[in-house]
Design a protein around this motif. Structure first.
Motif, PDB file in Angstrom:
ATOM      1  N   UNK A  62       0.842  -1.181   0.000  1.00 16.01           N
ATOM      2  CA  UNK A  62       0.000   0.000   0.000  1.00 16.01           C
ATOM      3  C   UNK A  62       0.883   1.239   0.000  1.00 16.01           C
ATOM      4  N   UNK A  63       0.358   2.327  -0.531  1.00 17.80           N
ATOM      5  CA  UNK A  63       1.064   3.599  -0.568  1.00 17.80           C
ATOM      6  C   UNK A  63       0.076   4.682  -0.170  1.00 17.80           C
ATOM      7  N   UNK A  64       0.497   5.535   0.748  1.00 16.36           N
ATOM      8  CA  UNK A  64      -0.335   6.666   1.181  1.00 16.36           C
ATOM      9  C   UNK A  64       0.362   7.950   0.788  1.00 16.36           C
ATOM     10  N   UNK A  65      -0.350   8.802   0.068  1.00 12.88           N
ATOM     11  CA  UNK A  65       0.190  10.089  -0.361  1.00 12.88           C
ATOM     12  C   UNK A  65      -0.727  11.202   0.116  1.00 12.88           C
ATOM     13  N   UNK A  66      -0.133  12.351   0.365  1.00 15.59           N
ATOM     14  CA  UNK A  66      -0.885  13.571   0.635  1.00 15.59           C
ATOM     15  C   UNK A  66      -0.650  14.488  -0.549  1.00 15.59           C
ATOM     16  N   UNK A  67      -1.741  14.872  -1.235  1.00 15.60           N
ATOM     17  CA  UNK A  67      -1.610  15.722  -2.412  1.00 15.60           C
ATOM     18  C   UNK A  67      -2.589  16.881  -2.305  1.00 15.60           C
ATOM     19  N   UNK A  68      -2.334  17.989  -3.026  1.00  9.23           N
ATOM     20  CA  UNK A  68      -3.184  19.176  -2.886  1.00  9.23           C
ATOM     21  C   UNK A  68      -4.481  19.142  -3.686  1.00  9.23           C
ATOM     22  N   UNK A  69      -4.791  18.054  -4.380  1.00  4.76           N
ATOM     23  CA  UNK A  69      -6.030  17.970  -5.145  1.00  4.76           C
ATOM     24  C   UNK A  69      -6.663  16.604  -4.950  1.00  4.76           C
ATOM     25  N   UNK A  70      -7.948  16.532  -5.176  1.00 10.00           N
ATOM     26  CA  UNK A  70      -8.655  15.266  -5.049  1.00 10.00           C
ATOM     27  C   UNK A  70      -8.451  14.433  -6.315  1.00 10.00           C
ATOM     28  N   UNK A  71      -8.571  13.124  -6.175  1.00 10.96           N
ATOM     29  CA  UNK A  71      -8.510  12.209  -7.307  1.00 10.96           C
ATOM     30  C   UNK A  71      -9.738  11.313  -7.263  1.00 10.96           C
ATOM     31  N   UNK A  72     -10.039  10.684  -8.383  1.00 15.91           N
ATOM     32  CA  UNK A  72     -11.164   9.759  -8.459  1.00 15.91           C
ATOM     33  C   UNK A  72     -10.718   8.367  -8.032  1.00 15.91           C
ATOM     34  N   UNK A  73     -11.657   7.563  -7.558  1.00 11.99           N
ATOM     35  CA  UNK A  73     -11.330   6.200  -7.154  1.00 11.99           C
ATOM     36  C   UNK A  73     -10.969   5.323  -8.346  1.00 11.99           C
ATOM     37  N   UNK A  74     -11.260   5.768  -9.554  1.00  7.06           N
ATOM     38  CA  UNK A  74     -10.935   4.997 -10.747  1.00  7.06           C
ATOM     39  C   UNK A  74      -9.544   5.315 -11.282  1.00  7.06           C
ATOM     40  N   UNK A  75      -8.898   6.331 -10.738  1.00 13.21           N
ATOM     41  CA  UNK A  75      -7.592   6.760 -11.235  1.00 13.21           C
ATOM     42  C   UNK A  75      -6.488   5.819 -10.789  1.00 13.21           C
ATOM     43  N   UNK A  76      -5.347   5.969 -11.442  1.00 14.53           N
ATOM     44  CA  UNK A  76      -4.121   5.279 -11.038  1.00 14.53           C
ATOM     45  C   UNK A  76      -3.055   6.325 -10.768  1.00 14.53           C
ATOM     46  N   UNK A  77      -2.103   5.959  -9.913  1.00  7.59           N
ATOM     47  CA  UNK A  77      -0.987   6.841  -9.584  1.00  7.59           C
ATOM     48  C   UNK A  77       0.306   6.083  -9.857  1.00  7.59           C
ATOM     49  N   UNK A  78       1.276   6.788 -10.408  1.00  6.50           N
ATOM     50  CA  UNK A  78       2.552   6.155 -10.701  1.00  6.50           C
ATOM     51  C   UNK A  78       3.670   7.180 -10.760  1.00  6.50           C
ATOM     52  N   UNK A  87       9.600   0.849  -8.009  1.00 10.57           N
ATOM     53  CA  UNK A  87       9.806   0.212  -9.303  1.00 10.57           C
ATOM     54  C   UNK A  87       9.470  -1.264  -9.198  1.00 10.57           C
ATOM     55  N   UNK A  88       9.132  -1.851 -10.327  1.00  9.21           N
ATOM     56  CA  UNK A  88       8.904  -3.285 -10.392  1.00  9.21           C
ATOM     57  C   UNK A  88      10.247  -4.004 -10.329  1.00  9.21           C
ATOM     58  N   UNK A  89      10.254  -5.208  -9.846  1.00  8.80           N
ATOM     59  CA  UNK A  89      11.500  -5.956  -9.711  1.00  8.80           C
ATOM     60  C   UNK A  89      12.107  -6.286 -11.065  1.00  8.80           C
ATOM     61  N   UNK A  90      11.270  -6.547 -12.041  1.00  7.17           N
ATOM     62  CA  UNK A  90      11.761  -6.879 -13.370  1.00  7.17           C
ATOM     63  C   UNK A  90      11.772  -5.608 -14.214  1.00  7.17           C
ATOM     64  N   UNK A  91      12.949  -5.171 -14.616  1.00 10.73           N
ATOM     65  CA  UNK A  91      13.034  -3.966 -15.433  1.00 10.73           C
ATOM     66  C   UNK A  91      13.016  -2.706 -14.597  1.00 10.73           C
ATOM     67  N   UNK A  92      12.919  -1.612 -15.272  1.00 14.58           N
ATOM     68  CA  UNK A  92      12.936  -0.322 -14.588  1.00 14.58           C
ATOM     69  C   UNK A  92      11.598   0.400 -14.645  1.00 14.58           C
ATOM     70  N   UNK A  93      10.522  -0.311 -14.942  1.00 19.56           N
ATOM     71  CA  UNK A  93       9.235   0.368 -15.043  1.00 19.56           C
ATOM     72  C   UNK A  93       8.724   0.750 -13.656  1.00 19.56           C
ATOM     73  N   UNK A  94       8.107   1.921 -13.596  1.00 19.20           N
ATOM     74  CA  UNK A  94       7.566   2.420 -12.329  1.00 19.20           C
ATOM     75  C   UNK A  94       6.333   1.611 -11.938  1.00 19.20           C
ATOM     76  N   UNK A  95       6.177   1.379 -10.651  1.00 17.80           N
ATOM     77  CA  UNK A  95       5.015   0.661 -10.145  1.00 17.80           C
ATOM     78  C   UNK A  95       3.779   1.533 -10.270  1.00 17.80           C
ATOM     79  N   UNK A  96       2.665   0.929 -10.684  1.00 12.85           N
ATOM     80  CA  UNK A  96       1.381   1.617 -10.761  1.00 12.85           C
ATOM     81  C   UNK A  96       0.536   1.231  -9.550  1.00 12.85           C
ATOM     82  N   UNK A  97      -0.190   2.208  -9.024  1.00 12.14           N
ATOM     83  CA  UNK A  97      -1.043   1.996  -7.864  1.00 12.14           C
ATOM     84  C   UNK A  97      -2.471   2.398  -8.194  1.00 12.14           C
ATOM     85  N   UNK A  98      -3.442   1.559  -7.797  1.00 11.19           N
ATOM     86  CA  UNK A  98      -4.861   1.892  -7.926  1.00 11.19           C
ATOM     87  C   UNK A  98      -5.286   2.681  -6.697  1.00 11.19           C
ATOM     88  N   UNK A  99      -6.092   3.708  -6.911  1.00  8.75           N
ATOM     89  CA  UNK A  99      -6.588   4.518  -5.794  1.00  8.75           C
ATOM     90  C   UNK A  99      -7.602   3.685  -5.027  1.00  8.75           C
TER      91      UNK A  99
END
Length: 137
Positions: A70-86, A98-110
């Protein structure tokens, strides 16, 4: 006083992140509703926070082992529950998750969005709780 507020704001948001908006459409051949995220036009925001570890909610032991970051962020704007953060980055521009395989950034579902209120009842920022997306990019 203005300099103090600017210094506090600079310290408050020591990270940046990208928000990806979800778009839905119905496949004309199958009739299924398909979700796609707009990775080409991210919304960049300042953020603070980091990974959280609520006890007994990250690891599940049973017929199948699961470890859900899990990841918790504090941001200055609201996001939708359908959005992703990366692409959560520090001030040096390094991607923190980052993902273990390769250098791609991990994606998180809100997973949840909660307004943070000051003493006067004004919303000062939003606490966004996310969970690693099962399907990455």
């Amino acid at each position: 006083m203005v300099e103090l507020v600017k210094a506090w704001a600079a310290k408050r948001y020591e990270l940046t992140a990208e928000i990806y908006k979800a778009h839905y459409y119905q496949d004309p051949d199958t009739g299924a509703f398909v979700t796609e995220w707009d990775y080409d036009n991210p919304i960049r925001v300042k953020a603070s926070g980091g990974s959280i570890k609520p006890y007994q909610s990250l690891e599940t032991f049973g017929a199948q082992y699961r470890n859900e970051p899990f990841l918790q962020l504090f941001i200055p704007r609201s996001v939708d529950l359908l959005d992703r953060i990366g692409k959560v980055r520090n001030r040096a521009g390094e991607i923190l998750y980052k993902e273990q395989e390769g250098d791609s950034a991990t994606l998180f579902d809100v997973f949840g969005v909660f307004p943070e209120i000051d003493q006067q009842g004004r919303t000062v920022d939003y606490r966004v709780v996310t969970k690693r997306a099962q399907v990455q990019g």
